[in-house]
Design a protein around this motif. Structure first.
Motif, short mmCIF file in Angstrom:
data_model
loop_
_atom_site.label_atom_id
_atom_site.label_comp_id
_atom_site.label_asym_id
_atom_site.label_seq_id
_atom_site.Cartn_x
_atom_site.Cartn_y
_atom_site.Cartn_z
N MET A 232 0.99 -1.20 -0.01
CA MET A 232 0.02 -0.04 -0.01
C MET A 232 0.81 1.13 -0.16
SD MET A 232 -3.20 1.21 2.26
CE MET A 232 -3.99 -0.18 1.51
N GLU B 44 3.85 1.49 -1.18
CA GLU B 44 4.40 1.69 -2.59
C GLU B 44 3.74 2.20 -3.53
OE1 GLU B 44 6.21 -1.95 -3.90
OE2 GLU B 44 7.33 -2.24 -2.35
N ALA B 45 2.25 1.83 -3.54
CA ALA B 45 1.09 2.22 -4.29
C ALA B 45 0.93 3.94 -4.08
CB ALA B 45 -0.09 1.56 -4.23
N ALA B 46 0.95 4.19 -2.79
CA ALA B 46 0.98 5.62 -2.25
C ALA B 46 1.76 6.58 -2.88
CB ALA B 46 0.66 5.65 -0.96
N GLU C 191 3.93 5.84 -5.46
CA GLU C 191 3.85 5.90 -6.99
C GLU C 191 2.71 6.90 -7.63
OE1 GLU C 191 3.51 2.46 -9.51
OE2 GLU C 191 4.65 1.29 -7.99
N ALA C 192 1.76 6.77 -6.61
CA ALA C 192 0.55 8.03 -6.90
C ALA C 192 1.08 9.54 -6.66
CB ALA C 192 -0.52 7.59 -5.98
#
Length: 97
Positions: free
Chosen positions: A1, A3-5, A7-8
């Motif tokens: 989670m 990592e996704a944040a 990346e966003a």
């Protein structure tokens, strides 16, 4: 989670990840739930108050219990826990019945 944040575009220093029942408990601690004697307004839980948050979702039910300390911080009395007893499990048991 996390990592996704990142990346966003959310900066790591601005990101906190916490369990849903714990964040719900912190939010509930600040809700106006007790009536004040004077003024007729509302106030949040007072120091010494103990409360439980039950998150009954679709797949799981999660429970946590906290106590409000004199400095306004929270003490965890029961670690966030739960299981696969949510609404979808009830639906499935009903279909099987």
């Amino acid at each position: 989670m996390m990592e996704a944040a990142v990346e966003a575009g959310i900066k790591n220093e601005n990101l906190k990840i916490a369990l849903e029942p714990e964040t719900a408990s912190i939010f509930c601690r600040l809700l106006p739930v007790e009536k004040m004697i004077e003024g007729g307004g509302m106030t949040s839980f007072k120091p010494g108050s103990v409360y439980m948050v039950l998150d009954a979702g679709g797949g799981t039910i999660d429970i946590t219990v906290h106590e409000v300390l004199s400095d306004g911080k929270l003490k965890e009395l029961h670690k966030a826990s739960g299981g696969a007893w949510g609404g979808t499990q009830v639906d499935e048991a009903y279909r099987q019945f």
